[in-house]
Design an enzyme around this catalytic site. Structure first.
Site, mmCIF file in Angstrom:
data_model
loop_
_atom_site.group_PDB
_atom_site.id
_atom_site.type_symbol
_atom_site.label_atom_id
_atom_site.label_comp_id
_atom_site.label_asym_id
_atom_site.label_seq_id
_atom_site.Cartn_x
_atom_site.Cartn_y
_atom_site.Cartn_z
ATOM 1 N N SER A 1 -5.359 -12.567 -3.986
ATOM 2 C CA SER A 1 -4.243 -13.424 -3.963
ATOM 3 C C SER A 1 -5.075 -14.746 -4.270
ATOM 4 C CB SER A 1 -4.185 -13.689 -2.289
ATOM 5 O OG SER A 1 -3.038 -14.756 -2.071
ATOM 6 N N GLY B 1 0.879 -1.326 -0.024
ATOM 7 C CA GLY B 1 -0.150 0.097 0.013
ATOM 8 C C GLY B 1 0.759 1.283 -0.060
ATOM 9 N N TYR C 1 -8.918 -16.218 4.264
ATOM 10 C CA TYR C 1 -8.132 -15.084 3.515
ATOM 11 C C TYR C 1 -8.472 -15.482 1.950
ATOM 12 C CZ TYR C 1 -4.495 -12.338 1.233
ATOM 13 O OH TYR C 1 -3.475 -11.552 0.531
#
Length: 257
Positions: A160, A25, A169
């Site tokens: 991902s 980021g 995730y």
């Protein structure tokens, strides 16, 4: 163009998930500033505090200094994206401080390693709240508020393909992919492009030396991905030259096999 934009002469980008100076980021925020954007960025230190790397004190200020070094304005906002009211508040803050958002780059994530058998319901729900629901709400706010010229709006999400041993995730990132790519069609009336970038394993301080060695061995360029690799691709997607790339999931992992 808003009064804020008129003063700076720069469009405004909002980058989420800028909690550490060595993260993806932060690299994106600096790269966009170097390319002519004013940059707002969000962070949430309680998340970093729960993770192995811990809180990097002064990270928000350090990222701001990097952005200023490119002649850009900046605004750092602490935002708990697990709160469904947070995306609207975040846009309110950015619009008041810098002007309307022309590019939304979603680099935030909840990421706790666990698999099918050991993931808790609380963890599963938090992953979907942060990675999927918050991303939808951020995109929705962007679409409702976008006032830029047709063809100039940009949405980019980082994803991902990791699933085994990382169930909540990976599953929530899969949902993020679909939400973001839907925006390429549903926001067509605004001329907003929406793409997803999978940067692959990236060296942001979490890799062991053995993991690094494995990545080098299995990558044709014999090196590890860096935050700048992802930042350069996202910078292109946010540029006028990147307009024709739309509704895509882009792999950017150096040919890792």
């Amino acid at each position: 163009m808003s009064a804020a934009e008129a003063r700076s002469g720069r469009p405004v980008a909002l980058v989420t998930g800028v909690g550490r100076t060595i993260g993806i980021g932060a690299a994106i925020a600096e790269r966009l500033a170097a390319s002519g954007w004013d940059v707002a960025y969000s962070y949430w230190t309680p998340y970093d505090g729960r993770m192995a790397w811990g809180v990097e004190e002064g990270a928000a200020e350090a990222v701001g200094a990097l952005i200023e070094g490119h002649g850009a304005r900046h605004l750092a906002v602490s935002a708990d994206l697990a709160d469904p009211a947070s995306p609207a508040r975040l846009f309110d803050r950015v619009e008041a401080g810098l002007g309307p958002v022309g590019a939304l780059v979603m680099s935030h994530a909840e990421s706790v390693d666990s698999g099918l058998l050991d993931t808790t319901v609380e963890s599963f729900d938090r992953h979907f709240a942060v990675n999927a629901r918050a991303s939808w709400l951020l995109i929705r706010e962007f679409g409702l508020r976008f006032t830029g010229a047709f063809g100039t709006g940009r949405i980019v999400a980082l994803t991902s393909d990791h699933t085994a041993g990382n169930l909540p995730y990976g599953a929530s990132k899969g949902a993020l992919d679909r939400i973001t790519r839907a925006a390429a069609r549903e926001l067509a009336h605004l001329g907003v492009t929406a793409n997803v970038v999978d940067p692959g394993p990236t060296d942001t301080g979490w890799m062991s030396e053995q993991h690094k060695a494995d990545m080098v061995e299995h990558t044709p360029l014999a090196r590890i991905g860096t935050p700048q690799d992802a930042a350069h691709l996202i910078d292109f997607l946010c540029s006028p030259q990147g307009q024709w790339v739309n509704g895509q999931l882009l792999q950017s992992s150096g040919g890792l096999k």
